[in-house]
Scaffold this active site. Sequence first.
Site, PDB file in Angstrom:
ATOM      1  N   TYR A  35       8.513   1.135  -3.142  1.00  0.00           N
ATOM      2  CA  TYR A  35       9.215   0.219  -2.922  1.00  0.00           C
ATOM      3  C   TYR A  35      10.531   0.191  -3.706  1.00  0.00           C
ATOM      4  O   TYR A  35      10.695   0.120  -4.949  1.00  0.00           O
ATOM      5  CB  TYR A  35       8.600  -1.257  -3.266  1.00  0.00           C
ATOM      6  CG  TYR A  35       7.478  -1.592  -2.151  1.00  0.00           C
ATOM      7  CD1 TYR A  35       7.799  -2.433  -1.225  1.00  0.00           C
ATOM      8  CD2 TYR A  35       6.194  -0.959  -2.481  1.00  0.00           C
ATOM      9  CE1 TYR A  35       6.615  -2.778  -0.490  1.00  0.00           C
ATOM     10  CE2 TYR A  35       5.032  -1.476  -1.719  1.00  0.00           C
ATOM     11  CZ  TYR A  35       5.127  -2.294  -0.762  1.00  0.00           C
ATOM     12  OH  TYR A  35       4.148  -2.447   0.343  1.00  0.00           O
ATOM     13  N   PRO A  90       7.030  -7.772   6.771  1.00  0.00           N
ATOM     14  CA  PRO A  90       6.135  -6.769   6.306  1.00  0.00           C
ATOM     15  C   PRO A  90       5.802  -6.344   4.772  1.00  0.00           C
ATOM     16  O   PRO A  90       4.957  -5.394   4.455  1.00  0.00           O
ATOM     17  CB  PRO A  90       6.397  -5.562   7.398  1.00  0.00           C
ATOM     18  CG  PRO A  90       7.781  -5.926   7.624  1.00  0.00           C
ATOM     19  CD  PRO A  90       8.125  -7.388   7.745  1.00  0.00           C
ATOM     20  N   HIS A 128      -5.540   3.467  -2.786  1.00  0.00           N
ATOM     21  CA  HIS A 128      -4.305   3.523  -3.671  1.00  0.00           C
ATOM     22  C   HIS A 128      -4.853   2.457  -4.827  1.00  0.00           C
ATOM     23  O   HIS A 128      -5.373   1.266  -4.815  1.00  0.00           O
ATOM     24  CB  HIS A 128      -3.030   3.049  -3.084  1.00  0.00           C
ATOM     25  CG  HIS A 128      -2.480   3.878  -2.214  1.00  0.00           C
ATOM     26  ND1 HIS A 128      -1.307   3.806  -1.593  1.00  0.00           N
ATOM     27  CD2 HIS A 128      -2.854   5.115  -1.641  1.00  0.00           C
ATOM     28  CE1 HIS A 128      -0.872   4.720  -0.862  1.00  0.00           C
ATOM     29  NE2 HIS A 128      -2.002   5.318  -1.005  1.00  0.00           N
ATOM     30  N   TYR A 154      -0.952  -8.657  -4.299  1.00  0.00           N
ATOM     31  CA  TYR A 154      -0.751  -7.339  -3.219  1.00  0.00           C
ATOM     32  C   TYR A 154      -2.281  -6.967  -2.793  1.00  0.00           C
ATOM     33  O   TYR A 154      -2.561  -6.378  -1.803  1.00  0.00           O
ATOM     34  CB  TYR A 154      -0.056  -6.568  -3.833  1.00  0.00           C
ATOM     35  CG  TYR A 154       0.466  -5.294  -2.918  1.00  0.00           C
ATOM     36  CD1 TYR A 154       1.706  -5.317  -2.297  1.00  0.00           C
ATOM     37  CD2 TYR A 154      -0.374  -3.879  -2.784  1.00  0.00           C
ATOM     38  CE1 TYR A 154       2.099  -4.280  -1.654  1.00  0.00           C
ATOM     39  CE2 TYR A 154       0.095  -3.277  -1.984  1.00  0.00           C
ATOM     40  CZ  TYR A 154       1.228  -3.275  -1.359  1.00  0.00           C
ATOM     41  OH  TYR A 154       1.799  -2.173  -0.538  1.00  0.00           O
ATOM     42  N   LYS A 189       1.008  -8.137   4.737  1.00  0.00           N
ATOM     43  CA  LYS A 189      -0.239  -9.310   4.804  1.00  0.00           C
ATOM     44  C   LYS A 189      -0.496  -9.411   5.970  1.00  0.00           C
ATOM     45  O   LYS A 189      -1.655 -10.349   6.326  1.00  0.00           O
ATOM     46  CB  LYS A 189       0.298 -10.448   4.093  1.00  0.00           C
ATOM     47  CG  LYS A 189       0.596 -10.491   2.640  1.00  0.00           C
ATOM     48  CD  LYS A 189      -0.844 -10.187   2.102  1.00  0.00           C
ATOM     49  CE  LYS A 189      -0.612  -9.570   0.490  1.00  0.00           C
ATOM     50  NZ  LYS A 189      -1.908  -8.913  -0.006  1.00  0.00           N
TER      51      LYS A 189
END
Length: 386
Positions: free
Chosen positions: A195, A287, A72, A379, A291
């Site tokens: 998200y 979550p 991604h 991220y 990580k």
Amino acid sequence: MRTQVAIIGGGPAGLLLSRLLHRQGIESVVLESRDRAYVEHRQRAGMLEQGTTDALRECGAGERLDREGLVHHGLELRFGGAGHRIPITDLTGRTVTVYAQTEIVKDLVALREADGGDVRFEAEVVGLDPSAPNVTFRRGGRTHTLECDYIAGCDGFHGVSRPAVPGLRTFSREYPFAWLGILADVPPSTEELIYAYHDRGFALHSLRSPKVSRLYLQVSPDEDAAAWPDARVWDELATRFATDDGWTLREGPVTDKSITPMRSFVAEPMRHDRLFLAGDAAHIVPPTGAKGLNLAVSDVIVLARALAERYASGSETLLDGYSAACLRRVWRAEHFSYWMTTLLHTDPAASAFERRLQRSHLEYVASSEAAATSLAENYAGLPIMG
């Protein structure tokens, strides 16, 4: 029975550490309480940072990852009926990869098997002495003692390693919500993770493969998965993902359904005498920031480097600095995970003022390159030090 490094726990962290040590000519024995079939099939998500994928490739576990992993270059924040893409690769030069922990474990077990590694399933550790050092375990109806130079506690939050460290300082936070997660036999409705912030609660659209989707809903911590029949789950997901342009969520047969509590936890220090804690044995993250696995991998990379230096030169400098080096990255990841969690979830106790602040912050992240870069940088993963 003797080895150089006794590794408690046969999950991704313990198996990767064993493989890294093998490549440095260091002997280890992995002790895993569950049987091989359980370990290779327990469902865990897998969003891998660039540093994690690099480490797996370097240790020889990259062939199937490169073939089947879904790379991604960004993610989508969705709120107010619209999507806002965060271009991770454009902002950081790095990528993230979806590849299930289940598959990582299979790959690492196969590697250790091929190179003659000593991985013992159904070996329940019943005691350890960080000073001697040694580990006592039961297997096949018999009790054994494994003497060693060092012990690596990679046995998770409920394992035996952390309780063996005296004088630990612990820091924790419980969140007023949990995740209802489903695995569905349906092609993903998106090419990158979504998200979603919604007044009814957070939702996440993830991917497991081109034919399997992983989706999550924010629910109450005391929620019962049985109260969520498939039709209710799909209806709620469609509501929270809805956009003004009529985006459609694909539906399919649900093959797995579970509730995941949300907590943050850190134990300090991550070393006592000859015992070193790694992964969930030392820290837990919610979550939302993806990580957990990545922190475990960074821990064992730092530990493997330190042990390699010790056996090559006799110096314990890196071993002495292990806890401090890991905790710097742990606390950064803890903050990022906390930030992502509080940014995207609906707190039932939040005031109208706090809800408006939350929405304002989302709009800032979606519209500011500086704010988006900070999210993308964390991220995709910060460098592994130590």
